[in-house]
Design an enzyme around this catalytic site. Structure first.
Site, PDB file in Angstrom:
ATOM      1  N   ASP A 157       0.838  -1.200   0.000  1.00 20.69           N
ATOM      2  CA  ASP A 157       0.000   0.000   0.000  1.00 20.69           C
ATOM      3  C   ASP A 157       0.876   1.254   0.000  1.00 20.69           C
ATOM      4  O   ASP A 157       1.870   1.312   0.726  1.00 20.69           O
ATOM      5  CB  ASP A 157      -0.875  -0.034   1.263  1.00 20.69           C
ATOM      6  CG  ASP A 157      -1.912   1.062   1.285  1.00 20.69           C
ATOM      7  OD1 ASP A 157      -2.775   1.067   0.394  1.00 20.69           O
ATOM      8  OD2 ASP A 157      -1.861   1.918   2.191  1.00 20.69           O
ATOM      9  N   GLU A 178       1.493   0.330  -4.945  1.00 19.16           N
ATOM     10  CA  GLU A 178       1.028   1.606  -5.465  1.00 19.16           C
ATOM     11  C   GLU A 178       2.231   2.546  -5.557  1.00 19.16           C
ATOM     12  O   GLU A 178       2.804   2.905  -4.525  1.00 19.16           O
ATOM     13  CB  GLU A 178      -0.001   2.220  -4.515  1.00 19.16           C
ATOM     14  CG  GLU A 178      -1.300   1.457  -4.420  1.00 19.16           C
ATOM     15  CD  GLU A 178      -2.275   2.149  -3.469  1.00 19.16           C
ATOM     16  OE1 GLU A 178      -3.378   2.501  -3.912  1.00 19.16           O
ATOM     17  OE2 GLU A 178      -1.939   2.347  -2.287  1.00 19.16           O
TER      18      GLU A 178
END
Ligand code: CA
Length: 651
Positions: free
Chosen positions: A337, A366
């Site tokens: 994340d 990400e």
């Protein structure tokens, strides 16, 4: 005057006490791998890293919450900022916490950051024998990794999968519910039938937001970490018994593996749910987090703090945590994340070390943050630095928004819903964000240069748990179209994802038109919004079949999952002799030994039937918007509005 002198003296003492601490980079670094609990039947040894503490106390309880302390022990100062204490005898089943004394003051009790088991709501760590949490046959469990470009990822929230009344599953919303089979068309049975290779599970480490005593009252995606090395309790049949959930997660992973499915764990090391009062911060104030120019917690995560992966003991913590999940739970990959918060050096170290344990492990994240960070851009694992990342992929938001329109501009269309200006962004996605001579990078929506060196550095997707579900996005941005036309758009979007280079990624339920009823950010919406509604699976079986067909195609045809950018450049030719709004390309499959030989892919982003010439040699239809014609075609063919046509030369 006397008071003033006293005050100045006091300030000087405080200032000096603070000034005595070195810069975080100069804190002692403990290299050992025995932080936390070392258990045997004969003794339990606890070790904690708390440099510059004046004293550390270990408190033992019978219960995971409440009750009176059974024992309070002062820990002994050990090397490199650590404190240790050995309890004689068998303490399995008991709980413990630490308290740290600084400047004469004891902290509140905190959970061991290295805890591997905790009681209800993660407030105390539990002493246990991990070997007793292994399901039968665990020592034989495991699947070899697939090359990254062979992965087809299915992103799923554990609770969403089974919580609906129509799931037919007994353990609704639980680890064990997702391991149930025999329901034929729901939960695990459905996922298995799709043919995907990896199930990406949204956070299942212990997170903060859901009260484990009454999980039905609250829902959360789980991006609010509490205990990194412990499974979340709200998915467990017994969140009070810290060992039970460990067995359940292993049981689930073992079941996935025996179904041929690999498991990707969604991890959130970029911030902690709590800031000043987190266990990290109570034990070593400030160290685990980045600070802004004013010495305040910086906030690249938009969650009140951001961790400092570049500091030795945070880097070590993240690495050891991920190694632990691979070794103890046999996870097959990680989705990181806000990976753009972490530094490149840490990510590459993690990749190298994990690949030693599980060669070919699937890593992606990400490549962005949710705000500015004090760590310079060139040091962080951002999308634009993807080429520097060692076997770690980044999500292609260029492709995502090229297909369906910006996630931030709700009524904006994408190529699949008629915004044909987006063609260049989709072409960029088709070649997995690599360099290709036929792409005009100036016309790509976000990235004006190829950021990937190789196709395995990119996750190809058009939808994930964030933002509107694809079906809702189409309902908002293409509301002038009838449902039938929006179904075609959804199919076109998914066909683009599943036929493009890179690593395809699907949001669970997209294959049956999952809706979140227009809710854009459903991170804490009720189950009625987030759950997979299995009636939709029955109602939209045609789209499920369409997706299965494309998944099968991808698995059988290497032309759609090429392993190098050089191959892609030499096999993929975009056609420029075609009507506006059509994106067509050929793949010379012979060069990669694809049994189909020449392949032609045609996407129609127009709302009209288009005619495209395919030349004077015969092609076979594999898939098309005009039913499934089985005959051979040549010359001009009809391309249905919002559709994908795939043709091949060899049978
Ligand atoms: Ca929890």
């Amino acid at each position: 005057m006397k008071h003033l002198i006293m005050a100045l003296l006091l300030m000087r003492i405080i200032f000096n006490a603070a000034a005595q601490l070195p810069a975080y980079d100069n804190y002692p670094v403990y290299e050992g791998n025995d932080l936390g609990l070392s258990y045997t039947k004969e003794s339990s040894r606890l070790k904690i890293w708390a440099p510059f503490a004046e004293s550390v106390r270990l408190v033992i309880y019978k219960e995971g919450q409440g009750g009176k302390a059974l024992k309070k022990e002062t820990m002994e100062k050990a090397a490199f900022g650590t404190w240790a204490h050995t309890l004689k005898g068998d303490w399995a089943g008991k709980f413990y916490a630490f308290s740290v004394k600084r400047m004469g003051k004891w902290s509140e009790e905190v959970t061991d950051p290295y805890a591997k088991a905790v009681g209800i709501n993660g407030g105390r760590a539990m002493i246990l024998d991990l070997r007793k949490t292994d399901p039968i046959g665990w020592e034989r469990d495991g699947l070899a990794a697939l090359p990254a470009t062979e992965a087809i990822i299915y992103e799923l929230h554990i609770r969403d999968a089974t919580i609906a009344a129509n799931s037919g599953i007994h353990h609704k919303g639980k680890y064990l519910g997702l391991a149930e089979s025999g329901t034929r068309v729901t939960g695990l049975d459905h996922i298995r039938s799709l043919g995907v290779t990896h199930v990406h599970l949204l956070p299942f480490f212990d997170y903060n937001s859901v009260d484990e005593k009454d999980p039905a009252r609250k829902y959360n995606w789980g991006y609010d970490p509490l205990n990194y090395n412990v499974p979340e309790g709200s998915y467990s049949a017994d969140p009070y018994d810290g060992s039970r959930r460990i067995w359940e997660v292993k049981q689930l992973i073992q079941t996935f593996h025996s179904s041929g499915l690999r498991v990707v764990m969604d991890v959130v090391y970029n911030h902690t749910a709590k800031t000043e009062n987190s266990n990290f911060n109570r034990i070593v104030p400030g160290y685990y987090y980045r600070q802004d120019a004013n010495g305040k917690f910086s906030n690249a995560t938009a969650c009140n703090n951001e961790t400092a992966s570049e500091r030795a003991m945070m880097r070590k913590f993240i690495l050891e945590s991920m190694v632990y999940w691979v070794k103890e739970y046999h996870v097959d990959g990680f989705r990181v994340d806000l990976m753009g918060v972490h530094d490149i050096e840490t990510m590459n170290l993690i990749s190298r070390e994990l690949n030693k344990i599980k060669p070919g492990i699937l890593l992606y994240g990400e490549g962005w943050t949710a705000g500015p960070s004090p760590l310079p851009d060139e040091k962080r694992a951002l999308k634009k630095n993807a080429a520097q990342l060692d076997h770690i992929a980044v999500f292609s938001d260029d492709m995502r928004d090229g297909i369906k329109g910006s996630v931030f501009v709700h009524d904006e269309k994408g190529f699949a819903s008629g915004k044909i200006d987006n063609i260049e962004s989709v072409k960029f996605g088709i070649v997995a964000s690599c360099q290709h001579p036929q792409i005009d990078y100036a016309k790509v929506n976000y990235s004006k240069a190829p950021y990937a060196k190789e196709p395995w550095q990119v996750i190809t997707y058009c939808e994930c748990h964030d933002n509107h579900a694809l079906w809702d996005k189409l309902a908002i941005s293409a509301k002038e179209y009838r449902e039938q036309e929006r179904r075609s758009m959804q199919k076109l979007a998914l066909a683009i994802v599943l036929s493009s280079q890179g690593i395809p990624f699907l949001h669970a339920g997209t294959e049956f038109l999952r809706t979140k009823q227009g809710v854009e950010n459903s991170f804490d919406s009720p189950d009625t919004v987030n759950q997979l509604d299995w009636d939709l699976r029955r109602k939209n079986g045609d789209i499920v079949e369409y997706v299965k067909t494309l998944i099968r195609m991808r698995k059988e045809h290497v032309a759609f999952r090429q392993t190098s950018a050089d191959q892609i450049r030499s096999t993929i030719r975009f056609r420029d002799d075609i009507p506006k709004g059509i994106l067509a390309y050929t793949i010379d499959g012979n060069k990669v030994f694809d049994p189909w030989g020449d392949i032609m892919v045609i996407f129609n982003g127009n709302n009209t039937v288009s005619r495209v010439s395919v030349g004077d040699q015969n092609w076979y239809y594999f898939i098309s918007g005009i039913n499934y014609p089985s005959q051979q075609v040549k010359g001009e063919i009809e391309i249905a509005p919002f559709s994908c046509t795939i043709l091949h030369k060899n049978k």
